[in-house]
Design a protein around this motif. Structure first.
Motif, PDB file in Angstrom:
ATOM      1  N   ASP A 181       0.829  -1.208   0.000  1.00  0.00           N
ATOM      2  CA  ASP A 181       0.000   0.000   0.000  1.00  0.00           C
ATOM      3  C   ASP A 181       0.864   1.258   0.000  1.00  0.00           C
ATOM      4  O   ASP A 181       0.573   2.226  -0.707  1.00  0.00           O
ATOM      5  CB  ASP A 181      -0.927   0.009   1.225  1.00  0.00           C
ATOM      6  N   ARG A 182       1.914   1.229   0.819  1.00  0.00           N
ATOM      7  CA  ARG A 182       2.791   2.389   0.891  1.00  0.00           C
ATOM      8  C   ARG A 182       3.489   2.629  -0.450  1.00  0.00           C
ATOM      9  O   ARG A 182       3.603   3.765  -0.914  1.00  0.00           O
ATOM     10  CB  ARG A 182       3.826   2.194   1.998  1.00  0.00           C
ATOM     11  N   LEU A 183       3.954   1.550  -1.074  1.00  0.00           N
ATOM     12  CA  LEU A 183       4.602   1.682  -2.371  1.00  0.00           C
ATOM     13  C   LEU A 183       3.641   2.234  -3.425  1.00  0.00           C
ATOM     14  O   LEU A 183       4.028   3.049  -4.271  1.00  0.00           O
ATOM     15  CB  LEU A 183       5.161   0.331  -2.826  1.00  0.00           C
ATOM     16  N   GLU A 184       2.392   1.772  -3.368  1.00  0.00           N
ATOM     17  CA  GLU A 184       1.400   2.260  -4.322  1.00  0.00           C
ATOM     18  C   GLU A 184       1.167   3.754  -4.134  1.00  0.00           C
ATOM     19  O   GLU A 184       1.070   4.517  -5.109  1.00  0.00           O
ATOM     20  CB  GLU A 184       0.087   1.489  -4.145  1.00  0.00           C
ATOM     21  N   ARG A 185       1.079   4.174  -2.872  1.00  0.00           N
ATOM     22  CA  ARG A 185       0.908   5.606  -2.612  1.00  0.00           C
ATOM     23  C   ARG A 185       2.121   6.402  -3.092  1.00  0.00           C
ATOM     24  O   ARG A 185       1.987   7.494  -3.640  1.00  0.00           O
ATOM     25  CB  ARG A 185       0.670   5.853  -1.116  1.00  0.00           C
ATOM     26  N   GLU A 186       3.301   5.837  -2.888  1.00  0.00           N
ATOM     27  CA  GLU A 186       4.509   6.522  -3.334  1.00  0.00           C
ATOM     28  C   GLU A 186       4.562   6.593  -4.862  1.00  0.00           C
ATOM     29  O   GLU A 186       4.987   7.599  -5.434  1.00  0.00           O
ATOM     30  CB  GLU A 186       5.754   5.798  -2.802  1.00  0.00           C
ATOM     31  N   ARG A 187       4.124   5.520  -5.529  1.00  0.00           N
ATOM     32  CA  ARG A 187       4.089   5.533  -6.996  1.00  0.00           C
ATOM     33  C   ARG A 187       3.109   6.578  -7.505  1.00  0.00           C
ATOM     34  O   ARG A 187       3.374   7.281  -8.484  1.00  0.00           O
ATOM     35  CB  ARG A 187       3.732   4.153  -7.539  1.00  0.00           C
ATOM     36  N   GLU A 188       1.951   6.657  -6.840  1.00  0.00           N
ATOM     37  CA  GLU A 188       0.963   7.651  -7.237  1.00  0.00           C
ATOM     38  C   GLU A 188       1.509   9.059  -7.050  1.00  0.00           C
ATOM     39  O   GLU A 188       1.297   9.943  -7.896  1.00  0.00           O
ATOM     40  CB  GLU A 188      -0.320   7.462  -6.416  1.00  0.00           C
ATOM     41  N   LEU A 189       2.202   9.280  -5.928  1.00  0.00           N
ATOM     42  CA  LEU A 189       2.802  10.588  -5.690  1.00  0.00           C
ATOM     43  C   LEU A 189       3.843  10.901  -6.762  1.00  0.00           C
ATOM     44  O   LEU A 189       3.897  12.024  -7.295  1.00  0.00           O
ATOM     45  CB  LEU A 189       3.442  10.623  -4.298  1.00  0.00           C
ATOM     46  N   LEU A 190       4.673   9.916  -7.098  1.00  0.00           N
ATOM     47  CA  LEU A 190       5.692  10.120  -8.124  1.00  0.00           C
ATOM     48  C   LEU A 190       5.050  10.454  -9.464  1.00  0.00           C
ATOM     49  O   LEU A 190       5.513  11.350 -10.184  1.00  0.00           O
ATOM     50  CB  LEU A 190       6.563   8.868  -8.233  1.00  0.00           C
ATOM     51  N   ASP A 191       3.975   9.752  -9.803  1.00  0.00           N
ATOM     52  CA  ASP A 191       3.273  10.034 -11.057  1.00  0.00           C
ATOM     53  C   ASP A 191       2.716  11.450 -11.057  1.00  0.00           C
ATOM     54  O   ASP A 191       2.780  12.156 -12.076  1.00  0.00           O
ATOM     55  CB  ASP A 191       2.139   9.027 -11.268  1.00  0.00           C
ATOM     56  N   ARG A 192       2.144  11.870  -9.923  1.00  0.00           N
ATOM     57  CA  ARG A 192       1.598  13.223  -9.849  1.00  0.00           C
ATOM     58  C   ARG A 192       2.699  14.269 -10.020  1.00  0.00           C
ATOM     59  O   ARG A 192       2.534  15.257 -10.741  1.00  0.00           O
ATOM     60  CB  ARG A 192       0.874  13.437  -8.516  1.00  0.00           C
ATOM     61  N   LEU A 193       3.815  14.050  -9.344  1.00  0.00           N
ATOM     62  CA  LEU A 193       4.927  14.994  -9.458  1.00  0.00           C
ATOM     63  C   LEU A 193       5.447  15.072 -10.890  1.00  0.00           C
ATOM     64  O   LEU A 193       5.740  16.158 -11.409  1.00  0.00           O
ATOM     65  CB  LEU A 193       6.054  14.571  -8.509  1.00  0.00           C
ATOM     66  N   ARG A 194       5.563  13.918 -11.539  1.00  0.00           N
ATOM     67  CA  ARG A 194       6.045  13.912 -12.926  1.00  0.00           C
ATOM     68  C   ARG A 194       5.054  14.605 -13.858  1.00  0.00           C
ATOM     69  O   ARG A 194       5.445  15.294 -14.809  1.00  0.00           O
ATOM     70  CB  ARG A 194       6.279  12.475 -13.384  1.00  0.00           C
ATOM     71  N   THR A 195       3.750  14.411 -13.588  1.00  0.00           N
ATOM     72  CA  THR A 195       2.730  15.050 -14.413  1.00  0.00           C
ATOM     73  C   THR A 195       2.800  16.563 -14.281  1.00  0.00           C
ATOM     74  O   THR A 195       2.743  17.291 -15.282  1.00  0.00           O
ATOM     75  CB  THR A 195       1.333  14.558 -13.999  1.00  0.00           C
ATOM     76  N   VAL A 196       2.919  17.033 -13.059  1.00  0.00           N
ATOM     77  CA  VAL A 196       3.030  18.477 -12.845  1.00  0.00           C
ATOM     78  C   VAL A 196       4.286  19.016 -13.503  1.00  0.00           C
ATOM     79  O   VAL A 196       4.272  20.047 -14.178  1.00  0.00           O
ATOM     80  CB  VAL A 196       3.013  18.804 -11.336  1.00  0.00           C
ATOM     81  N   ASP A 197       5.383  18.304 -13.349  1.00  0.00           N
ATOM     82  CA  ASP A 197       6.649  18.755 -13.928  1.00  0.00           C
ATOM     83  C   ASP A 197       6.577  18.786 -15.453  1.00  0.00           C
ATOM     84  O   ASP A 197       7.089  19.706 -16.093  1.00  0.00           O
ATOM     85  CB  ASP A 197       7.776  17.829 -13.462  1.00  0.00           C
ATOM     86  N   ALA A 198       5.924  17.767 -16.037  1.00  0.00           N
ATOM     87  CA  ALA A 198       5.828  17.697 -17.500  1.00  0.00           C
ATOM     88  C   ALA A 198       4.982  18.822 -18.071  1.00  0.00           C
ATOM     89  O   ALA A 198       5.121  19.170 -19.247  1.00  0.00           O
ATOM     90  CB  ALA A 198       5.247  16.344 -17.924  1.00  0.00           C
ATOM     91  N   SER A 199       4.091  19.398 -17.265  1.00  0.00           N
ATOM     92  CA  SER A 199       3.249  20.494 -17.745  1.00  0.00           C
ATOM     93  C   SER A 199       4.003  21.813 -17.808  1.00  0.00           C
ATOM     94  O   SER A 199       3.456  22.819 -18.259  1.00  0.00           O
ATOM     95  CB  SER A 199       2.019  20.644 -16.849  1.00  0.00           C
ATOM     96  N   ALA A 200       5.254  21.805 -17.344  1.00  0.00           N
ATOM     97  CA  ALA A 200       6.113  23.000 -17.369  1.00  0.00           C
ATOM     98  C   ALA A 200       5.420  24.206 -16.762  1.00  0.00           C
ATOM     99  O   ALA A 200       5.211  25.222 -17.431  1.00  0.00           O
ATOM    100  CB  ALA A 200       6.560  23.291 -18.803  1.00  0.00           C
ATOM    101  N   PRO A 201       5.026  24.130 -15.502  1.00  0.00           N
ATOM    102  CA  PRO A 201       4.306  25.255 -14.885  1.00  0.00           C
ATOM    103  C   PRO A 201       5.200  26.491 -14.784  1.00  0.00           C
ATOM    104  O   PRO A 201       6.383  26.393 -14.461  1.00  0.00           O
ATOM    105  CB  PRO A 201       3.954  24.714 -13.498  1.00  0.00           C
ATOM    106  N   SER A 202       4.613  27.639 -15.080  1.00  0.00           N
ATOM    107  CA  SER A 202       5.374  28.887 -14.989  1.00  0.00           C
ATOM    108  C   SER A 202       5.266  29.519 -13.612  1.00  0.00           C
ATOM    109  O   SER A 202       5.999  30.459 -13.304  1.00  0.00           O
ATOM    110  CB  SER A 202       4.878  29.882 -16.041  1.00  0.00           C
TER     111      SER A 202
END
Length: 343
Positions: A87-108
């Protein structure tokens, strides 16, 4: 060995050793001549046992019970620890995916970050209606390619999936390419969603993955791909489309696709040959012959007329009626406008 020496050699801080002592987990059993508490070899061995169990994720209370109770069995507790870790790994994977998604959007700026986070929450909301609203309201502003593609490949609700496919058709090439790669996924549900989504994207750029999907192990994937490839003029889909008519699986859609393919390509003979071969192979199955005859109605009259004339005398009355009705329409149209070959 005194506490400072134990801490230096074991790597366990003096503070933690005192905490172990206070809990009764590891208490030094010896005394020096000056009255200081001293750790014995057995005490140090117990410290390493405690540290080993801590490395598995056991709490200090669980460790105390494990070391104190000879009858304590680890199997149930280890099973719980495995589930907690997963469960912890799944939550960490989800967090990593969210961070990568935000980063890929190149927020200004942080406002962009907050918008993307809000969008992610909307697209993963428990309510299908909320997810659908989020897709429709965010499509105008644009959804990051990775986020959109990920949701297209993960969404199971048909209404939300439809909205996501609509958004994908309006998105850029990056999102489409990510979804197209889903055609090769191990998960059959992902492959089905990928083919359905890519099929709705205009242009020929997505045709190669769809052609590859014609050889998929899953019948549904093959059918989705065949309709899409046939609609794009690909005759490689003809055998599967004819099989769909024979089997009665989405046979109307398959027949219409075969008709479109025959009308809009230079390979009408390929379609006709496949249909006639199927008729010859199912001479004793009236239901199949009726569906195949109905499919012939979708063909250009110039190539289907002779076969339909033959079928107008078929022993099966339904087949004969379908064929004779179409022949009459073709003859009537020819009489009214000899240059018009459209049924």
């Amino acid at each position: 060995m005194l506490i400072g020496e134990v801490a230096r050699r074991s790597g366990v801080s003096t503070r933690m050793l005192r905490h172990y002592d206070a809990l009764g987990l590891v208490r030094p059993t010896g005394r020096t001549t000056g009255g200081y508490r001293e750790y014995s070899t057995e005490d140090i061995r117990r410290i390493f046992h405690v540290e080993s169990l801590r490395s598995l994720g056991l709490s200090l209370r669980q460790i105390g019970r494990a070391l104190a109770d000879p009858g304590f069995t680890p199997s149930a507790l280890l099973g719980d620890l495995i589930r907690w870790a997963e469960d912890r790994l799944e939550r960490e994977r989800e967090l990593l995916d969210r961070l990568r998604t935000v980063d890929a959007s190149a927020p200004s700026g942080w406002q962009d970050v907050l918008r993307i986070v809000e969008l992610m929450h909307g697209l993963t909301a428990p309510s299908a209606a909320s997810r659908q609203r989020s897709v429709l309201t965010s499509a105008e502003e644009g959804v990051p390619a990775g986020l959109l593609a990920g949701q297209v490949l993960a969404e199971s609700d048909p209404h939300v999936a439809g909205a996501l496919r609509w958004a994908l058709a309006r998105a850029g090439d990056e999102a489409v390419a990510i979804v197209a790669a889903g055609v090769y996924a191990e998960d059959v549900e992902v492959r089905r969603r990928a083919v359905l989504a890519v099929a709705g994207v205009p242009g020929d750029g997505v045709t190669p993955p769809l052609v590859d999907a014609l050889d998929d192990a899953d019948p549904a994937v093959r059918r989705y791909a065949a309709v899409a490839v046939g609609a794009r003029g690909g005759t490689a889909a003809v055998p599967i489309l004819v099989a769909m008519v024979v089997e009665g699986t989405n046979d109307v859609e398959a027949a219409e696709t075969l008709g479109t393919l025959a009308w809009e390509s230079h390979d009408a003979d390929v379609v006709m040959t496949a249909l006639v071969d199927a008729l010859d192979a199912h001479v004793t199955d009236p239901e199949v012959r009726r569906r195949l005859t109905q499919a012939l109605v979708e063909m250009p009259g110039t190539v289907a007329r002779d076969v339909l004339r033959r079928l107008a005398d078929d022993d099966d009355r339904a087949v004969a009626l379908i064929a004779s009705t179409q022949v009459a329409r073709l003859d009537d149209r020819s009489h009214r406008d000899p240059g018009d070959a459209v049924p």
